[in-house]
Design an enzyme around this catalytic site. Sequence first.
Site, PDB file in Angstrom:
ATOM      1  N   HIS A 119       6.749  29.516 -18.220  1.00  0.00           N
ATOM      2  CA  HIS A 119       7.653  28.594 -18.907  1.00  0.00           C
ATOM      3  C   HIS A 119       9.087  28.885 -18.492  1.00  0.00           C
ATOM      4  CE1 HIS A 119       9.310  26.132 -22.103  1.00  0.00           C
ATOM      5  NE2 HIS A 119      10.145  27.138 -22.376  1.00  0.00           N
ATOM      6  N   GLY A 121       0.856  -1.199   0.000  1.00  0.00           N
ATOM      7  CA  GLY A 121       0.000   0.000   0.000  1.00  0.00           C
ATOM      8  C   GLY A 121       0.887   1.242   0.000  1.00  0.00           C
TER       9      GLY A 121
END
Length: 571
Positions: free
Chosen positions: A548, A285
Amino acid sequence: MLIEIKLKELTNGAKEAKVIRVHKKTGEEVAAGEILFDLEANKAAIPLKSECSGRICSIAVEVPGTVSFGDVLAVIEGDGTGQNTGQKTAGNFDYFGSLLKPQEQQLTCDIAILGGGPGGYVAAIQAAQLGARVVLVEKDAVGGTCLNRGCIPTKAMVRSAEVFNHLKKAEEFGCHAENVNIDLKKVIERKDGIVNQLVQGIHYLLNKHNIRLVSGLGELVDQETISVKSRMEKTIIKAKSIIIATGSQPAELPVDGAEIDNIVDSEQILRLKHLPERMVVVGGGVIGMEFAFIFANFGAQVSVIEYCNDCLAMLDQDICEEITRKAKEKGIKIYTDAKVNEFVKSENDQCIVSIIQKDKSKYLLADKVLMCVGRKPSMDGIDAEKLGLELNESQRGIKVNAQMQTNIPNVYAIGDVTGKIMLAHVASHQGMVAAKNIMGQDCEMDYTVVPSAIFTDPEIAVVGLTKKEAEKMGTKIEVGKFPFAANGKALTLGEGQGFVKIISEKTTGKVLGGAIIGSHATDLIAEITTAVKNKLTTTQIAENIYAHPTTSEVIHEAALILEGGAIHFVE
Ligand code: FAD
């Protein structure tokens, strides 16, 4: 009644505080809550308030001066009224008796909270901000599992593993690093330093919000009484409302040999002194997989035993496949559809893990075995049957409604003990909901938009509906999937693996969910969470301008795919 005013708390690891100002003189009257002294420790101001009303009999400090934790700063002859009544009295201290039985004190407040984890301490701060007199009871360290044994310590170790990995890959970046080694003792020391700093930070916040912290094991006696026992004191807290926030503890696996000393749980592994050469993780898990990646990155040979047919089986297939591929690349061996049969200690002190995988017996050797087979609500100090407190359907955890109220109207429960979603941010949010409802605001807990963060390498984060869930509900969906390999920033980081996936409703374009596997996935998921929560459409995301070069551009591009086509990717 003579009452001692003591320095009970110091923040940021300070051992003593400077006395900056003394506000009262001997003989003057003082009201409960009035500031008596301004102290300063590690550049943090600490206003010390009177806990009762009365006349000042003596003041034991002066300016300039320093005081240490536990020092008596003043003695007040109390008139019996105050924020918290019946405090320890200076005049009738029973030296011999106190060796045999603890001193008793009684406090009254609006809200008493049992458990100081991210559920309990956040609820305490929220309630204090709304004007409540709050008492918080904690048997261990404030911050609970999350801060002391969970989220924070594991992420400190994840970071050490990342740095080690970067150093091993230094050549790729044009850097030379020789003899790179891992020093587990220092890794653990660094982790402990971060934990201590954050625990001190919580003490500071509690102090600033006038929240009384009572240390010791609390017991819910009835719907308005908590009794707290510590080595030296017994405190009876009477409250108008009570919040249970006792958290959870590791579940055990009833298998032969589970008691041998090579086997550790998620708490004990955080104190390891030596790096194991071979490690078996039982349970694939979230917690098991995080540790598997940490120790594989440290250089251990790691095997994971998972009962289901996939590790992290709650995730969409493509995410499971990608993380399994990355695990194999790091040398992690994964045994799915497998269960542990028995643990046996070998002659040379190792542990033999006997497993059955698809009807075949297999034997693995390990120096350490980490058990990560889930967690169970912690009901220490709560006798649900005696109190008439209803449990939830699975009988694992306390039943609550959307306001976090139990079947006893003035008793609330929050966090892991409710057995809902065992995540720190869920516990904190539930805490805020409970505090607001108690303070007269009407608000409900909404579990539809809960992000999950998994700190494997690479990271995984999901929010809202998975593709599996949306399809099961019969919702017509579209999926926009963009790879990190086509993102400039990810390549400069050397992190070109993974992808982002946005799931939207076909007819409306509304964002229903998202999943990210890749660099900083756990930070990037916040953007998709905002979109799901506010029912934003993929058009709205596509119309945003993204800076960017940043990894956040992957979300923009995934939305553009759903709007007709990505700019930097063609399928
Ligand atoms: P806890 O944090 O368990 O706090 C309960 C507190 O109550 C404890 O301090 C306990 O000492 C105290 N207490 C209990 N009974 C009594 C009593 N009778 N008297 C006085 N005090 C009492 N979640 C995430 O969201 N992100 C993660 O990255 C993450 N990583 C994890 C990693 C590990 C290894 C583990 C084990 C858990 C992780 N979790 C993570 C889960 C997270 O830690 C829990 O969901 C969260 O701590 C639950 O908060 P809580 O306040 O309900 O309980």
